[in-house]
Design an enzyme around this catalytic site. Structure first.
Site, mmCIF file in Angstrom:
data_model
loop_
_atom_site.group_PDB
_atom_site.id
_atom_site.type_symbol
_atom_site.label_atom_id
_atom_site.label_comp_id
_atom_site.label_asym_id
_atom_site.label_seq_id
_atom_site.Cartn_x
_atom_site.Cartn_y
_atom_site.Cartn_z
ATOM 1 N N THR A 185 0.874 -1.174 0.000
ATOM 2 C CA THR A 185 0.000 0.000 0.000
ATOM 3 C C THR A 185 0.912 1.224 0.000
ATOM 4 O OG1 THR A 185 -0.080 0.082 2.387
ATOM 5 C CG2 THR A 185 -1.810 -1.161 1.297
ATOM 6 N N GLU A 329 -5.672 -4.210 0.329
ATOM 7 C CA GLU A 329 -5.851 -5.289 1.305
ATOM 8 C C GLU A 329 -7.028 -6.190 0.960
ATOM 9 O OE1 GLU A 329 -5.110 -2.195 1.964
ATOM 10 O OE2 GLU A 329 -3.947 -1.956 3.797
ATOM 11 N N LYS A 437 -13.741 17.094 12.239
ATOM 12 C CA LYS A 437 -14.487 17.030 13.494
ATOM 13 C C LYS A 437 -14.794 18.440 13.962
ATOM 14 C CE LYS A 437 -12.825 12.504 14.500
ATOM 15 N NZ LYS A 437 -11.571 11.801 14.582
ATOM 16 N N TRP A 442 -19.222 15.114 12.922
ATOM 17 C CA TRP A 442 -18.343 14.829 11.791
ATOM 18 C C TRP A 442 -18.875 15.466 10.507
ATOM 19 C CZ3 TRP A 442 -16.788 8.923 12.113
ATOM 20 C CH2 TRP A 442 -16.017 8.738 13.268
HETATM 21 P P1 ADP Z 1 -3.324 3.214 -1.731
HETATM 22 O O1 ADP Z 1 -3.574 3.636 -0.308
HETATM 23 O O2 ADP Z 1 -2.057 2.530 -1.984
HETATM 24 O O3 ADP Z 1 -3.746 4.232 -2.743
HETATM 25 P P2 ADP Z 1 -5.642 1.598 -2.208
HETATM 26 O O4 ADP Z 1 -5.923 1.693 -3.636
HETATM 27 O O5 ADP Z 1 -5.671 0.299 -1.551
HETATM 28 O O6 ADP Z 1 -4.265 2.044 -1.969
HETATM 29 O O7 ADP Z 1 -6.551 2.648 -1.449
HETATM 30 C C1 ADP Z 1 -7.729 2.232 -0.837
HETATM 31 C C2 ADP Z 1 -8.493 3.416 -0.330
HETATM 32 O O8 ADP Z 1 -8.915 4.249 -1.405
HETATM 33 C C3 ADP Z 1 -9.763 3.045 0.356
HETATM 34 O O9 ADP Z 1 -9.565 2.617 1.673
HETATM 35 C C4 ADP Z 1 -10.556 4.355 0.256
HETATM 36 O O10 ADP Z 1 -10.163 5.269 1.237
HETATM 37 C C5 ADP Z 1 -10.127 4.894 -1.079
HETATM 38 N N1 ADP Z 1 -11.138 4.571 -2.084
HETATM 39 C C6 ADP Z 1 -11.133 3.571 -2.970
HETATM 40 N N2 ADP Z 1 -12.226 3.607 -3.750
HETATM 41 C C7 ADP Z 1 -12.971 4.651 -3.339
HETATM 42 C C8 ADP Z 1 -14.234 5.205 -3.737
HETATM 43 N N3 ADP Z 1 -14.944 4.709 -4.731
HETATM 44 N N4 ADP Z 1 -14.677 6.280 -3.052
HETATM 45 C C9 ADP Z 1 -13.979 6.823 -2.034
HETATM 46 N N5 ADP Z 1 -12.781 6.345 -1.628
HETATM 47 C C10 ADP Z 1 -12.284 5.273 -2.267
#
Ligand code: ADP
Length: 542
Positions: A185, A329, A437, A442
Site C-alpha cells: 500500500t 488489502e 471534526k 463529523w
Molecule cells: P493506496 O492507499 O495505496 O492508494 P488503495 O488503492 O488500496 O491504496 O486505497 C484504498 C483506499 O482508497 C480506500 O480505503 C478508500 O479510502 C479509497 N477509495 C477507494 N475507492 C474509493 C471510492 N470509490 N470512493 C472513495 N474512496 C475510495
C-alpha cells in the site's frame, strides 16, 4: 464427513491455461512502450509465460522467491505475471510512481531477487540499484534492438532472456494457499505495508469479479484496464479477463485523454476501468474535440470517490457507470454500485443518488460499521462509522509485520468511515484520518469535494479540516480552477449553498495552481495539511 469432490487447487496459472485452451485466439492488444500497437492472443501469452517460468528456474528462482515487476500494462507484463506465479514464486508489482527512495525501501523489504522492468524505468533503477543488494539481475521488457546500454546488474533484454528457453515446461501444482503475488500500500502514513495474496484468494477474487453486477464482462466483450497491474492487481482484471476469455486492450505507458480515447475508439472497447483523474482527462479530451465512444458500455471507476457530475457526463454519453470501492488489502474489490431491486427503475436524480454510493459487496465480502469502541452501528444510511470487512480475499496480516490487524470477530478495519443503508448500499464519507471534526460532529470531506467539483469552473477540489478556536476544526475548501476559467470564493460558496447542511459549509476557499496526488491518484491530504499548516480562517480571528 468430508465431501467426495476432486482436490483441484485454485491456482492462478490455471486461469491462463484455461484462456489458452478455450479462448486461445482471443486478442490481447497493447500500446507498446516502444510505440507501435502490438497484437497477440491468450494462446501465445500462455506459451511465452511458460518460457518465463523456465527462464526464472534457470536463474535459480524457487517457490516463495519474490520477483519485482516495475512495469506498465502490456502483454509482456501479463506473461511475466503468470510465468512467476506458475512456479510458485511471488509476483511483486511495484508502483513506479512512488519516490525512488520508497521503491528502494519496498524492494529491500520484499527482498526481491529479480527486477523485471520497462524501458521507462531503467534510468531511475540505475540511480537506486546500489541500494538494492537482494537484486541479482534486471530483465528489461524489450527486445535486443531497443535494449539500452545500462549499468544494471546482469541486465538482459526480455526477448533474449525467454528466447533461451524452449517453453517445454510444466507448471507446478502446490497448495492453493501458497503466496502468489504481493503489493505494497502506498503508505501515506508510516511505512508501506506488503499485502501478500495467495493463489486461492486471487482465484476466488477473480470469480467474484466475474459476475454481471461486478466487472460485468464476458467472452464477447473488450476490456481496457487503465488501472495498472501495479495498482491493486488492476482490480483483478488480469485474472478476471482471461478467466472469461474477454479481449484485453492494454494501454502501456500512455494514460492521457487522447491516447486512452484512441484505444477505446479503435479497438471498440466495451468496458473500461480506472480512477477518476483518468476519466477527467478523457472527458475533457472528448468535450474539447467533440468526439464520441458509441461502443463503450461500461465505465468502472474507483480508487477515489466518483463525482456526481462525472457520473452524469458518462450517462449522457450513453455509457453505464459503475462506481466501485476497494483497497489493496481486499484484492481489491469491496463494493460496486449497481441498481438492484427496488431501485432498477429509478430515473433522474434518484438514479444518480444510488449510482453515486460506493455500492454493495459481491458474495465473498462481509461488512459492518462500528463506533470507536467496536460496537456495531445501525444501517440507516445516516450513521457514520468505521468500516470493517471480512472475506477469503481480504488480508489477515501484512508481510513481515508482527501485529494483529483483525478485531475479535476477524474483521479488518479499512480506515474508511462510511454509512450503510438498509439495502446494504455503502457510502464512504471519509478516510478516518481525513474526517473533519467540528464541534463534536463529523463533516464528510468527500461530500464537500464532490459538490464543489460540480461547479463548472472547478477542475478539482480538496477539503481539509483546519484548526478553529471555537469548533476545534472547520472545513477549508481548496480549489484548482479549470484552465482559462475564473470563479471567486463567493461564487463557489453560493453554488454549494442550499445543497448541504449550513454547518457543513466551508469557512473559506483557497485557490491553488495544482492539487497534489499520491502514487495511486488520490488527493494527497498530508501535503495539503502541511501547505496550509499556518493558515487561519478569517472568521477565527479574536
Ligand atoms: P493506496 O492507499 O495505496 O492508494 P488503495 O488503492 O488500496 O491504496 O486505497 C484504498 C483506499 O482508497 C480506500 O480505503 C478508500 O479510502 C479509497 N477509495 C477507494 N475507492 C474509493 C471510492 N470509490 N470512493 C472513495 N474512496 C475510495
Amino acid at each position: 464427513m468430508l465431501g467426495l469432490m476432486q482436490d483441484w487447487p485454485l491456482l492462478c496459472h490455471k486461469i491462463i491455461e484455461h484462456a489458452a485452451k478455450y479462448h486461445g485466439t482471443q486478442e490481447v492488444v497493447t500500446r507498446s512502450v516502444e510505440g507501435p500497437i502490438h497484437r497477440t492472443n491468450y494462446a501465445e501469452i500462455h506459451a511465452r509465460s511458460l518460457k518465463v517460468s523456465q527462464s526464472l528456474e534457470r536463474d535459480g528462482i524457487k517457490l516463495g522467491d519474490r520477483i519485482a515487476t516495475i512495469a506498465w500494462n502490456t502483454w509482456r507484463h501479463l506473461e511475466v505475471w503468470y510465468g512467476i506465479m506458475g512456479i510458485g514464486a511471488i509476483c511483486h508489482t511495484v508502483n513506479p510512481r512512488l519516490f525512488p527512495e520508497q521503491i528502494a525501501w519496498i524492494v529491500n523489504h520484499a527482498q526481491d531477487r529479480i527486477v523485471i522492468t520497462d524501458l521507462t524505468f531503467v534510468p531511475v533503477l540505475e540511480k537506486i540499484a546500489s541500494q538494492l543488494p537482494s537484486v541479482e539481475r534486471y530483465v528489461v521488457l524489450t527486445d535486443k534492438a531497443h535494449m539500452p546500454q545500462t549499468t544494471l546488474k546482469n541486465a538482459v533484454a526480455y526477448e533474449d532472456w525467454i528466447a533461451a528457453s524452449d517453453g517445454k515446461f510444466e507448471w507446478k501444482t502446490f497448495d492453493e494457499n501458497t503466496a502468489a503475488a504481493m503489493c505494497y500500500t502506498s503508505g501515506t502514513t508510516g511505512d508501506p505495508k506488503g499485502v501478500l495474496y495467495s493463489h486461492r484468494s486471487n482465484v476466488l477474487h477473480a470469480l467474484m469479479a466475474n459476475s454481471k453486477d461486478a466487472l460485468g464482462t464476458s467472452a464477447s466483450d473488450t476490456m481496457l484496464p487503465v488501472v495498472p497491474l501495479f495498482h491493486a492487481n488492476s482490480w483483478g482484471i488480469a485474472f478476471s479477463a482471461p478467466s472469461m476469455g474477454t479481449k484485453l486492450v492494454m494501454p502501456g505507458p500512455k494514460l492521457d485523454g487522447a491516447s486512452v480515447y484512441e484505444l477505446l475508439s479503435t479497438e471498440k472497447v466495451t468496458h473500461t476501468a480506472g480512477v477518476p483523474t483518468v476519466w477527467l482527462m478523457l472527458l475533457q479530451y472528448m468535450a474539447a474535440n467533440n468526439v464520441k465512444l458509441p461502443d463503450l458500455q461500461m465505465v468502472i471507476c474507483g480508487g477515489s470517490a466518483m463525482p456526481r457530475s462525472m457520473i452524469q457526463a458518462f450517462l449522457d454519453m450513453g455509457s453505464q457507470v459503475r462506481h466501485a470501492w476497494g483497497m489493496t488489502e481486499m484484492s481489491p474489490l469491496g463494493t460496486l454500485a449497481t441498481l438492484k431491486p427496488p431501485f432498477t427503475e429509478r430515473t433522474g436524480e434518484e438514479r444518480l443518488d444510488i449510482l453515486q454510493t460506493q455500492g454493495y459487496p459481491p458474495f465473498g465480502v462481509e461488512m459492518k460499521i462500528t463506533d470507536d469502541a467496536g460496537k456495531e452501528l445501525p444501517w440507516d444510511g445516516k450513521t457514520f462509522g468505521r468500516l470493517k470487512v471480512s472475506g477469503p480475499a481480504i488480508a489477515k496480516a501484512y508481510f513481515r509485520v508482527d501485529a494483529n490487524i483483525l478485531d475479535d470477530a476477524g474483521f479488518f478495519d479499512t480506515g474508511d468511515v462510511s454509512t450503510m443503508d438498509e439495502h446494504g448500499y455503502m457510502r464512504i464519507t471519509d478516510r478516518s484520518k481525513d474526517v473533519i471534526k467540528s464541534g463534536g460532529e463529523w463533516i464528510s470531506s468527500i461530500d464537500l469535494e464532490n459538490l464543489a467539483v460540480g461547479h463548472p469552473a472547478v477542475a478539482e477540489a480538496a477539503v481539509i479540516g483546519v484548526h478553529h478556536p471555537k469548533w476545534d476544526e472547520r472545513p477549508l475548501l481548496i480549489v484548482q480552477l479549470k484552465q482559462g476559467q475564473s470563479a471567486t470564493r463567493e461564487d463557489i460558496l453560493k453554488f454549494m449553498d442550499g445543497k448541504i447542511a449550513k454547518w457543513w459549509m466551508p469557512d473559506d476557499v483557497a485557490f491553488v495552481d495544482g492539487i497534489p496526488h499520491t502514487a495511486t491518484g488520490k488527493i494527497l491530504k498530508t501535503a495539503l495539511r502541511d501547505q496550509f499548516k499556518d493558515y487561519t480562517f478569517p472568521t477565527a480571528a479574536a
